[in-house]
Write a protein that holds these residues in place. Structure first.
Motif, PDB file in Angstrom:
ATOM      1  N   VAL A 172      12.687  -5.045   7.937  1.00 28.15           N
ATOM      2  CA  VAL A 172      13.383  -3.854   8.439  1.00 28.15           C
ATOM      3  C   VAL A 172      13.820  -2.954   7.287  1.00 28.15           C
ATOM      4  N   VAL A 173      14.449  -3.542   6.287  1.00 26.62           N
ATOM      5  CA  VAL A 173      14.952  -2.770   5.148  1.00 26.62           C
ATOM      6  C   VAL A 173      13.797  -2.137   4.376  1.00 26.62           C
ATOM      7  N   THR A 174      12.737  -2.891   4.153  1.00 30.71           N
ATOM      8  CA  THR A 174      11.587  -2.366   3.409  1.00 30.71           C
ATOM      9  C   THR A 174      10.951  -1.198   4.149  1.00 30.71           C
ATOM     10  N   ASP A 175      10.749  -1.343   5.460  1.00 31.90           N
ATOM     11  CA  ASP A 175      10.150  -0.259   6.249  1.00 31.90           C
ATOM     12  C   ASP A 175      11.033   0.986   6.236  1.00 31.90           C
ATOM     13  N   ALA A 176      12.332   0.780   6.321  1.00 32.99           N
ATOM     14  CA  ALA A 176      13.258   1.921   6.321  1.00 32.99           C
ATOM     15  C   ALA A 176      13.208   2.668   4.990  1.00 32.99           C
ATOM     16  N   THR A 230       7.450   0.239  13.391  1.00 33.77           N
ATOM     17  CA  THR A 230       7.542  -1.068  12.748  1.00 33.77           C
ATOM     18  C   THR A 230       9.000  -1.472  12.523  1.00 33.77           C
ATOM     19  N   THR A 231       9.831  -0.515  12.109  1.00 32.96           N
ATOM     20  CA  THR A 231      11.244  -0.812  11.861  1.00 32.96           C
ATOM     21  C   THR A 231      11.940  -1.246  13.138  1.00 32.96           C
ATOM     22  N   THR A 232      11.712  -0.506  14.231  1.00 36.08           N
ATOM     23  CA  THR A 232      12.360  -0.818  15.504  1.00 36.08           C
ATOM     24  C   THR A 232      11.898  -2.164  16.049  1.00 36.08           C
ATOM     25  N   CYS A 233      10.593  -2.429  15.954  1.00 35.30           N
ATOM     26  CA  CYS A 233      10.072  -3.688  16.478  1.00 35.30           C
ATOM     27  C   CYS A 233      10.607  -4.877  15.682  1.00 35.30           C
ATOM     28  N   ALA A 234      10.614  -4.771  14.347  1.00 34.58           N
ATOM     29  CA  ALA A 234      11.150  -5.861  13.520  1.00 34.58           C
ATOM     30  C   ALA A 234      12.634  -6.079  13.802  1.00 34.58           C
ATOM     31  N   LEU A 235      13.364  -4.984  14.006  1.00 26.65           N
ATOM     32  CA  LEU A 235      14.784  -5.094  14.343  1.00 26.65           C
ATOM     33  C   LEU A 235      14.948  -5.740  15.715  1.00 26.65           C
ATOM     34  N   GLY A 236      14.054  -5.388  16.657  1.00 21.96           N
ATOM     35  CA  GLY A 236      14.097  -5.997  17.986  1.00 21.96           C
ATOM     36  C   GLY A 236      13.878  -7.496  17.931  1.00 21.96           C
ATOM     37  N   VAL A 237      12.955  -7.936  17.071  1.00 24.93           N
ATOM     38  CA  VAL A 237      12.715  -9.372  16.913  1.00 24.93           C
ATOM     39  C   VAL A 237      13.980 -10.059  16.405  1.00 24.93           C
ATOM     40  N   ALA A 238      14.617  -9.458  15.391  1.00 26.06           N
ATOM     41  CA  ALA A 238      15.820 -10.051  14.809  1.00 26.06           C
ATOM     42  C   ALA A 238      16.956 -10.128  15.827  1.00 26.06           C
ATOM     43  N   ILE A 239      17.167  -9.046  16.575  1.00 22.90           N
ATOM     44  CA  ILE A 239      18.250  -9.027  17.563  1.00 22.90           C
ATOM     45  C   ILE A 239      17.980 -10.046  18.676  1.00 22.90           C
ATOM     46  N   SER A 276       2.622  -7.527  13.822  1.00 25.31           N
ATOM     47  CA  SER A 276       1.606  -7.360  12.781  1.00 25.31           C
ATOM     48  C   SER A 276       0.638  -6.237  13.129  1.00 25.31           C
ATOM     49  N   LYS A 277       0.344  -6.067  14.421  1.00 25.15           N
ATOM     50  CA  LYS A 277      -0.578  -5.005  14.847  1.00 25.15           C
ATOM     51  C   LYS A 277       0.040  -3.624  14.652  1.00 25.15           C
ATOM     52  N   LEU A 278       1.359  -3.527  14.780  1.00 29.95           N
ATOM     53  CA  LEU A 278       2.012  -2.237  14.545  1.00 29.95           C
ATOM     54  C   LEU A 278       1.910  -1.850  13.074  1.00 29.95           C
ATOM     55  N   TYR A 279       2.000  -2.828  12.186  1.00 27.91           N
ATOM     56  CA  TYR A 279       1.837  -2.550  10.757  1.00 27.91           C
ATOM     57  C   TYR A 279       0.431  -2.026  10.458  1.00 27.91           C
ATOM     58  N   PHE A 289       0.839  -1.198   0.000  1.00 27.85           N
ATOM     59  CA  PHE A 289       0.000   0.000   0.000  1.00 27.85           C
ATOM     60  C   PHE A 289       0.878   1.254   0.000  1.00 27.85           C
ATOM     61  N   PHE A 290       1.890   1.262   0.844  1.00 27.43           N
ATOM     62  CA  PHE A 290       2.779   2.418   0.881  1.00 27.43           C
ATOM     63  C   PHE A 290       3.624   2.518  -0.397  1.00 27.43           C
ATOM     64  N   ALA A 291       3.947   1.383  -1.011  1.00 24.04           N
ATOM     65  CA  ALA A 291       4.660   1.410  -2.289  1.00 24.04           C
ATOM     66  C   ALA A 291       3.793   2.065  -3.357  1.00 24.04           C
ATOM     67  N   TRP A 292       2.509   1.714  -3.374  1.00 22.37           N
ATOM     68  CA  TRP A 292       1.571   2.368  -4.309  1.00 22.37           C
ATOM     69  C   TRP A 292       1.517   3.864  -4.041  1.00 22.37           C
ATOM     70  N   ARG A 293       1.460   4.236  -2.772  1.00 21.86           N
ATOM     71  CA  ARG A 293       1.393   5.660  -2.418  1.00 21.86           C
ATOM     72  C   ARG A 293       2.641   6.402  -2.873  1.00 21.86           C
ATOM     73  N   ILE A 294       3.792   5.788  -2.706  1.00 19.11           N
ATOM     74  CA  ILE A 294       5.047   6.410  -3.140  1.00 19.11           C
ATOM     75  C   ILE A 294       5.078   6.559  -4.656  1.00 19.11           C
ATOM     76  N   ARG A 295       4.595   5.535  -5.375  1.00 19.29           N
ATOM     77  CA  ARG A 295       4.587   5.634  -6.845  1.00 19.29           C
ATOM     78  C   ARG A 295       3.688   6.770  -7.313  1.00 19.29           C
ATOM     79  N   VAL A 296       2.512   6.896  -6.670  1.00 13.61           N
ATOM     80  CA  VAL A 296       1.574   7.936  -7.065  1.00 13.61           C
ATOM     81  C   VAL A 296       2.130   9.323  -6.754  1.00 13.61           C
ATOM     82  N   LEU A 297       2.754   9.462  -5.600  1.00 13.87           N
ATOM     83  CA  LEU A 297       3.231  10.774  -5.172  1.00 13.87           C
ATOM     84  C   LEU A 297       4.482  11.204  -5.912  1.00 13.87           C
TER      85      LEU A 297
END
Length: 320
Positions: A163-167, A205-214, A233-236, A103-111
């Motif tokens: 993490v990379v995608t969210d960043a 979302t980035t911090t939480c996903a990174l926290g899971v990985a660490i 998933s709820k943070l997303y 959804f955010f990728a679509w938004r970025i393409r449109v903008l």
């Protein structure tokens, strides 16, 4: 510290946070469906899909917690293995992240009109989705928590891919918003508020996903990563819903394109909507190149003559 503090404790805390965020998600969905009834059908379907995924995720989390803490109370052998409640967790989180990121990728393409950047985001999101499916399959095969290191590579691909995608999404939106400043104080203040919202939601979302990985890397023989992973998933979903619902707070009268009307000039507040032929930036049916050209012209005029800045500022809320 008790013998099960780092085994059952993270599961309990993660499940509690999961259910708490589900309540917030339900409230946000109620506000959305009451407030934005003119949004395009596919956007409303996306919201329904995310709500269903969140309910499924919470149901499985509660089933998992009940199984460990009630059904198998004091059963040490059962605690050493995964159960039906935890098995779908990776794929449900991966699907949710995929929907939100696309959804955010679509938004970025449109903008921005940058199809390549949007395609890269969508591709990375597909990678994390496939890796989440691989993680679930690995969990079904391995079953023992102590042996989950055997699927560590695919699990890290899933988590670090998110993490990379969210960043990338956060940086792209912030970069575009900063370049959209007009030099007109009210418009720039509004843009600054949108930037802060974008950074805050993306950072969560980035911090939480990174926290899971660490946690997954450093805490062997524990379930510490689930304290971060179960609410992920709820943070997303909440980050997407907060950006949709925040539109109302950004001066409802300003959503009318091509005019500098104030709220007092309207008999009612105009509801912003995706996909309506109202000339909104990046959302209307007009060709994007025409929108960009029009916006650039308005920005240049606004810098020279603040009296015309209302037209450019009216488009600002739809920059995210």
């Amino acid at each position: 510290m008790g013998a099960f503090d780092l085994i059952l404790g993270p599961i309990l805390m993660g499940s509690m946070m999961n259910v708490l965020l589900l309540g917030i998600m339900i409230m946000q969905c109620y506000v959305y469906f009451e407030r934005y009834k003119s949004d395009k059908l596919w956007v409303r379907c996306v919201v329904w899909l995310l709500l269903v995924l969140d309910c499924l995720s919470s149901s499985f989390a509660m089933a998992m917690t009940y199984n460990y803490l009630v059904t198998n109370f004091a059963n040490v052998e059962a605690i050493a293995y995964t159960n039906l409640g935890i098995t779908p967790y990776p794929v449900l989180t991966g699907i949710t992240a995929f929907v939100v990121q696309c959804f955010f990728a679509w938004r970025i393409r449109v903008l921005t009109g940058n199809t390549l950047l949007a395609s890269v985001i969508a591709l990375l999101s597909c990678v994390q989705l496939l890796a989440s499916i691989g993680t679930m399959i690995g969990g079904i095969i391995v079953k023992e928590f102590a042996q989950l290191d055997r699927v560590k590579q695919v699990s890290l691909l899933w988590l670090l891919g998110s993490v990379v995608t969210d960043a990338i999404i956060t940086v792209a939106l912030v970069w575009f918003l900063r370049n959209s400043r007009t030099g007109f104080a009210p418009t720039d203040n509004l843009t600054g508020r949108i930037i802060r919202l974008t950074v805050q939601t993306g950072l969560l979302t980035t911090t939480c996903a990174l926290g899971v990985a660490i946690a997954y890397l450093v805490s062997t023989n524990t379930t510490l990563h689930l304290a971060f992973g179960l609410p992920l998933s709820k943070l997303y979903t909440n980050s997407l819903m907060s950006s949709l619902n925040a539109r109302k707070a950004w001066d409802p009268a300003g959503y009318v394109s091509g005019s500098a009307h104030t709220p007092s000039q309207f008999g009612h507040a105009h509801q912003p909507s995706y996909g309506q032929a109202s000339g909104l930036v990046g959302i209307s049916g007009r060709h994007h190149s025409e929108e960009i050209a029009y916006d650039n012209q308005q920005i240049e005029l606004a810098k020279k003559d603040p009296s015309v800045a209302g037209t450019a500022s009216s488009k600002t809320p739809f920059l995210v």
